[in-house]
Design a protein around this motif. Structure first.
Motif, PDB file in Angstrom:
ATOM      1  N   LEU A 166     -22.973 -33.586  17.216  1.00 34.36           N
ATOM      2  CA  LEU A 166     -22.470 -33.686  18.594  1.00 34.36           C
ATOM      3  C   LEU A 166     -22.330 -32.297  19.210  1.00 34.36           C
ATOM      4  CD1 LEU A 166     -19.777 -36.481  18.157  1.00 34.36           C
ATOM      5  CD2 LEU A 166     -21.998 -36.684  19.297  1.00 34.36           C
ATOM      6  N   ALA A 167     -21.880 -31.336  18.392  1.00 35.52           N
ATOM      7  CA  ALA A 167     -21.751 -29.961  18.891  1.00 35.52           C
ATOM      8  C   ALA A 167     -23.127 -29.440  19.301  1.00 35.52           C
ATOM      9  CB  ALA A 167     -21.120 -29.071  17.827  1.00 35.52           C
ATOM     10  N   ARG A 168     -24.153 -29.777  18.521  1.00 33.81           N
ATOM     11  CA  ARG A 168     -25.508 -29.321  18.860  1.00 33.81           C
ATOM     12  C   ARG A 168     -26.023 -30.015  20.121  1.00 33.81           C
ATOM     13  NH1 ARG A 168     -25.743 -28.521  13.394  1.00 33.81           N
ATOM     14  NH2 ARG A 168     -26.411 -30.627  12.869  1.00 33.81           N
ATOM     15  N   GLU A 169     -25.661 -31.273  20.335  1.00 34.40           N
ATOM     16  CA  GLU A 169     -26.026 -31.958  21.595  1.00 34.40           C
ATOM     17  C   GLU A 169     -25.333 -31.258  22.767  1.00 34.40           C
ATOM     18  OE1 GLU A 169     -28.263 -34.207  22.026  1.00 34.40           O
ATOM     19  OE2 GLU A 169     -28.637 -34.488  19.886  1.00 34.40           O
ATOM     20  N   GLY A 170     -24.091 -30.871  22.546  1.00 36.39           N
ATOM     21  CA  GLY A 170     -23.292 -30.289  23.622  1.00 36.39           C
ATOM     22  C   GLY A 170     -23.783 -28.933  24.083  1.00 36.39           C
ATOM     23  N   VAL A 171     -24.345 -28.147  23.153  1.00 34.14           N
ATOM     24  CA  VAL A 171     -24.701 -26.774  23.517  1.00 34.14           C
ATOM     25  C   VAL A 171     -25.767 -26.757  24.616  1.00 34.14           C
ATOM     26  CG1 VAL A 171     -26.539 -26.279  21.837  1.00 34.14           C
ATOM     27  CG2 VAL A 171     -24.979 -24.474  22.532  1.00 34.14           C
TER      28      VAL A 171
END
Ligand code: ATP
Length: 285
Positions: free
Chosen positions: A125-130
């Motif tokens: 999810l953090a990688r989607e958010g970036v």
């Protein structure tokens, strides 16, 4: 599960150092992010189709301009779910340096993932958010973390000694772009009290509150204070009312003052509220 309500916590920067300018025009940073209890609230419910966003509280853009919409759209197009209705109760002042929009986007990713059983890990999810904003990965993970690069390369840190804070936001917002442009044009405008990241990291690891407070600082403060002298006035008011330290959040203009405890934080906030209605008592998480 048909609906889900989640908090979207704001953040402060315990230290913020601006490093070199990158070929893409952004600056590399080294910053210690810290989640705070001041939060927006999102309620997400299943819908037959489409993305529906309602907001209450502090006005923010609706529709595709809102980061909540963009975060939901990203998961919908990449992982597929029928539709969602999201109500955003906005409390974090926008354009303040508190990562309100980023935090809403992170909460959207977490809530939609749970509501539709998408099975993504917090790291995914953090990688989607970036893709939507450099502060979003931190907002997904929360707590205390060292951020490098544009703030998206994270190292999680132990919890800091609890700090009671008085957050003060003047009536205006600032443009992050303007602040970095002024930083580039005026490299001599260093802060009077520069951040001491090494000392802050050591203080966090040893749980030393006093040492941590002495190490707080934000490179961008001098720039924003020159562009908006009221930020200096807020810092001085917080200190005059008894705050142990007063440091700007992100690129500003919100400032956090550190109080000895909750009672003192409420006393300081009551005084500041007379001039600055957007004054909040909060604490580190
Ligand atoms: P950061 O610390 O990540 O730079 P910030 O606290 O300075 O963030 P935000 O609160 O994220 O700033 O708001 C910046 C701009 O983003 C706002 O002026 C607004 O137009 C836009 N925006 C889009 N979605 C949101 C949202 N959900 N909440 C607040 N602002 C949003």
């Amino acid at each position: 599960m048909d609906f889900l309500t989640v908090p979207a916590y704001g953040k402060i920067n315990l230290t913020l150092r601006v490093l070199e300018r990158r070929p893409d025009g952004y600056h590399n940073l080294s910053t210690i992010f810290q989640s705070i209890a001041l939060a927006d609230r999102l309620t997400c419910s299943r819908h037959q189709e489409g993305l529906h966003l309602e907001t209450t509280g502090v006005p923010v853009p609706v529709g595709p301009a809102n980061l909540v919409y963009q975060a939901a759209y990203r998961l919908q197009t990449r992982y597929g779910f029928p539709g969602v209705k999201i109500t955003l109760q906005k409390q974090i002042p926008p354009a303040a340096g508190l990562a309100g929009g980023s935090s809403d986007a992170a909460a959207t990713l977490l809530a939609v993932n749970t509501l539709f059983n998408l099975g993504l890990t917090p790291g995914q999810l953090a990688r989607e958010g970036v893709a939507l904003g450099a502060d979003i990965p931190f907002c997904v993970l929360g707590g205390t973390a060292l951020g490098r690069g544009r703030g998206e390369e994270l190292t999680l840190l132990p919890r800091v000694p609890p700090l009671w804070l008085v957050l003060v936001k003047p009536s205006f917002g600032v443009s992050t772009v303007d602040v970095y442009q002024a930083w580039d044009a005026n490299r001599g405008w260093g802060p009077l009290e520069p951040p001491d990241e090494e000392r802050a990291l050591a203080a966090i690891r040893s749980g030393d509150r006093k040492k941590l407070l002495a190490a707080l600082g934000n490179d961008l403060e001098a720039v924003t204070c020159r562009l908006y002298p009221e930020v200096t006035a807020i810092k001085l008011r917080l200190l005059a009312e008894g705050a142990e330290r007063a440091v700007m959040c992100g690129s500003g203009p919100a400032v956090f003052g550190v109080a000895a405890g909750e009672e003192q934080a409420r006393r300081i906030a009551a005084r500041l509220q007379e001039t600055y209605p957007e004054t909040f008592v909060t604490r580190t998480l």
